[in-house]
Write a protein that holds these residues in place. Sequence first.
Motif, mmCIF file in Angstrom:
data_model
loop_
_atom_site.group_PDB
_atom_site.id
_atom_site.type_symbol
_atom_site.label_atom_id
_atom_site.label_comp_id
_atom_site.label_asym_id
_atom_site.label_seq_id
_atom_site.Cartn_x
_atom_site.Cartn_y
_atom_site.Cartn_z
ATOM 1 N N GLY A 1 0.781 -1.274 -0.024
ATOM 2 C CA GLY A 1 0.010 -0.087 0.049
ATOM 3 C C GLY A 1 0.840 1.327 -0.017
ATOM 4 N N GLU A 2 2.122 1.172 0.012
ATOM 5 C CA GLU A 2 3.041 2.551 0.244
ATOM 6 C C GLU A 2 3.512 2.506 -1.120
ATOM 7 N N THR A 3 3.447 1.844 -2.028
ATOM 8 C CA THR A 3 4.129 2.018 -3.426
ATOM 9 C C THR A 3 3.462 3.151 -3.957
ATOM 10 N N PRO A 4 2.257 3.174 -4.005
ATOM 11 C CA PRO A 4 1.856 4.505 -4.949
ATOM 12 C C PRO A 4 2.399 5.825 -4.323
ATOM 13 N N THR A 5 2.576 5.934 -3.172
ATOM 14 C CA THR A 5 3.076 7.213 -2.676
ATOM 15 C C THR A 5 4.660 7.233 -3.075
ATOM 16 N N ALA A 6 5.193 6.282 -2.947
ATOM 17 C CA ALA A 6 6.641 6.093 -3.203
ATOM 18 C C ALA A 6 6.804 6.285 -4.857
ATOM 19 N N LEU A 7 5.798 6.013 -5.591
ATOM 20 C CA LEU A 7 6.173 6.102 -6.893
ATOM 21 C C LEU A 7 5.997 7.647 -7.430
ATOM 22 N N ALA A 8 4.812 7.944 -6.875
ATOM 23 C CA ALA A 8 4.489 9.501 -6.991
ATOM 24 C C ALA A 8 5.801 10.303 -6.510
ATOM 25 N N ARG A 9 6.497 10.082 -5.637
ATOM 26 C CA ARG A 9 7.806 10.862 -5.201
ATOM 27 C C ARG A 9 8.769 10.699 -6.168
ATOM 28 N N LEU A 10 8.944 9.486 -6.588
ATOM 29 C CA LEU A 10 9.909 9.105 -7.650
ATOM 30 C C LEU A 10 9.665 10.208 -9.004
ATOM 31 N N GLY B 1 6.225 15.634 -12.229
ATOM 32 C CA GLY B 1 5.359 15.570 -11.065
ATOM 33 C C GLY B 1 3.737 15.790 -11.919
ATOM 34 N N ALA B 2 3.685 16.226 -13.034
ATOM 35 C CA ALA B 2 2.484 16.188 -13.900
ATOM 36 C C ALA B 2 1.855 15.141 -14.353
ATOM 37 N N SER B 3 2.440 13.877 -14.065
ATOM 38 C CA SER B 3 1.779 12.621 -14.717
ATOM 39 C C SER B 3 0.619 12.405 -13.986
ATOM 40 N N GLN B 4 -0.178 11.828 -14.705
ATOM 41 C CA GLN B 4 -1.437 11.499 -14.221
ATOM 42 C C GLN B 4 -1.469 9.840 -13.661
ATOM 43 N N LEU B 5 -1.963 9.762 -12.452
ATOM 44 C CA LEU B 5 -1.944 8.456 -11.597
ATOM 45 C C LEU B 5 -3.450 8.064 -11.542
ATOM 46 N N SER B 6 -3.484 6.727 -11.564
ATOM 47 C CA SER B 6 -4.968 6.071 -11.126
ATOM 48 C C SER B 6 -4.503 4.856 -10.442
ATOM 49 N N VAL B 7 -4.966 4.631 -9.086
ATOM 50 C CA VAL B 7 -4.574 3.399 -8.228
ATOM 51 C C VAL B 7 -5.745 2.519 -8.156
ATOM 52 N N PHE B 8 -5.605 1.296 -8.637
ATOM 53 C CA PHE B 8 -6.749 0.366 -8.423
ATOM 54 C C PHE B 8 -6.413 -0.668 -7.269
ATOM 55 N N GLY B 9 -7.573 -0.839 -6.745
ATOM 56 C CA GLY B 9 -7.470 -1.922 -5.656
ATOM 57 C C GLY B 9 -8.695 -3.060 -5.965
ATOM 58 N N ARG C 1 -10.937 2.935 -6.982
ATOM 59 C CA ARG C 1 -9.899 3.586 -7.872
ATOM 60 C C ARG C 1 -10.037 4.880 -7.384
ATOM 61 N N ARG C 2 -8.713 5.586 -7.281
ATOM 62 C CA ARG C 2 -8.514 7.073 -7.031
ATOM 63 C C ARG C 2 -7.587 7.489 -7.935
ATOM 64 N N ASP C 3 -7.676 9.069 -8.333
ATOM 65 C CA ASP C 3 -7.051 9.327 -9.403
ATOM 66 C C ASP C 3 -6.475 10.697 -8.914
ATOM 67 N N GLY C 4 -5.310 11.094 -9.520
ATOM 68 C CA GLY C 4 -4.647 12.576 -9.368
ATOM 69 C C GLY C 4 -3.320 12.416 -10.115
ATOM 70 N N THR C 5 -2.663 13.601 -9.658
ATOM 71 C CA THR C 5 -1.310 13.854 -10.246
ATOM 72 C C THR C 5 -0.304 13.408 -9.337
ATOM 73 N N ALA C 6 1.109 13.042 -9.987
ATOM 74 C CA ALA C 6 2.060 12.691 -8.858
ATOM 75 C C ALA C 6 2.363 13.764 -8.048
ATOM 76 N N ASN D 1 -2.424 -3.512 -4.893
ATOM 77 C CA ASN D 1 -2.980 -2.370 -5.831
ATOM 78 C C ASN D 1 -2.053 -2.372 -7.060
ATOM 79 N N LEU D 2 -2.586 -1.658 -8.112
ATOM 80 C CA LEU D 2 -1.912 -1.387 -9.320
ATOM 81 C C LEU D 2 -1.955 -0.076 -9.647
ATOM 82 N N VAL D 3 -0.942 0.666 -10.034
ATOM 83 C CA VAL D 3 -0.815 1.841 -10.469
ATOM 84 C C VAL D 3 -0.726 2.027 -12.032
ATOM 85 N N ALA D 4 -1.702 2.753 -12.726
ATOM 86 C CA ALA D 4 -1.732 3.285 -13.889
ATOM 87 C C ALA D 4 -1.080 4.623 -14.075
#
Length: 414
Positions: free
Chosen positions: A153-162, A169-177, A186-191, A211-214
């Motif tokens: 569950g920590e990977t999406p946050t670590a990925l956004a930081r990377l 940072g402008a990349s669009q992220l969607s986290v699916f569980g 599903r939740r959406d946002g930017t890095a 989870n999986l992050v698009a």
Amino acid sequence: MIDRAWLKVIGIGEDGLSGLGDEARAALKTATLVFGGERHLALLPAQAGQQRRPWPRPFSLAYGQVLAHRGEPVCVLASGDPMFYGIGSQLAERLPPDELRVLPAPSSMSLAAARMGWPLQQVRVIPAHGRPLARVALYLAQGARLLVLSADGETPTALARLLVERGYGASQLSVFGQLGGPNETRRDGTAANGLGGVSEAGGATPDPVLNLVAVHCQADPGTRPLSRRSALPDSAFEHDGQLTKRDIRALTLARLAPRPGELLWDVGAGCGSIGIEWLRAESSCRAIAIESHAERRGFIERNRERLGVPDLQLVAGRAPDALAGLATPEAIFVGGGLTVEGLVEHCWQALRPGGRLVANAVTLQTESALVAWRERLGGELTRVSVAEAEPLGRFDGWRTARPITLLSVEKPID
């Protein structure tokens, strides 16, 4: 035709038994033993006379436990498609094809691509479970579409930081569980600005462990994309001046000729530029950087992380002693130490037949060594001089760098 497939590997989704086809259901009904994760086993109703066994820890024990029941009707449960980063491929290496039948379900990658409306053949899948997340940096490019299989569950946050650190940072992220199940999220946002979603307590919504992050990559203004098919600018590397410069690096890599699955020794690696470029050129390649200087090993560690190739193996020590026991390479680059007694002999002996050895020289002494080695081994000698324009008073003039001599030779196949 007699069915000798005693082992059925069944892909199962979050919808459980209801999502399985007739063949998978029939296999489960007749199986005397079912292996699977506790989560998967919990999706099946109890069946009289059938043994359920969760995976052992460590997981490496699982293969022996399954094969111990060879010839019995056994089922193995796996997430989605068992042949895509799943146990199916590992079991297929241990059994003849006629003893194994794989019954896949839609993978989480297929489901996520469907949710996003992305053609799956245009998507890069990056596993981050059991592998460094830094590998994502290798695939960052404007408009690239990535599916990152999270470790937890920590990977999406670590990925956004990377992504923010790498200028995306402008990349669009969607986290699916729990994709494909009744509790899919599903939740959406930017890095840079975070992902949407608020919990009942008012804080950020936690991501499920599975989870999986698009990621739809968008470069920030001023971010300079890095090519994987041409030499990187010198500024991409942290170094102390011990760097194979860009133009010479391109010529060197052309002679090393990275091919899928091959291993490179980068001897006297400096800041690691040759090994890093080798790995960036072909995802399945492997490389070992050998460097005796402690500060430069620090450069290599930071450069490999930032440039998306954390799998670059680093060996501390001075060649040829530090080369003992290393895996057999298909290519060797010698960037320093050509006058060290026994170094080239050891490299040539260790090189796999058909492999390539490339060495660069900048001094008269090391150039003489290359001339002598060409007489013994054959190959090609190339002398390169590069000049760059720079201000000269009110005009511009050419500043010529020291010429470099390259020896490239292929080891004969016996």
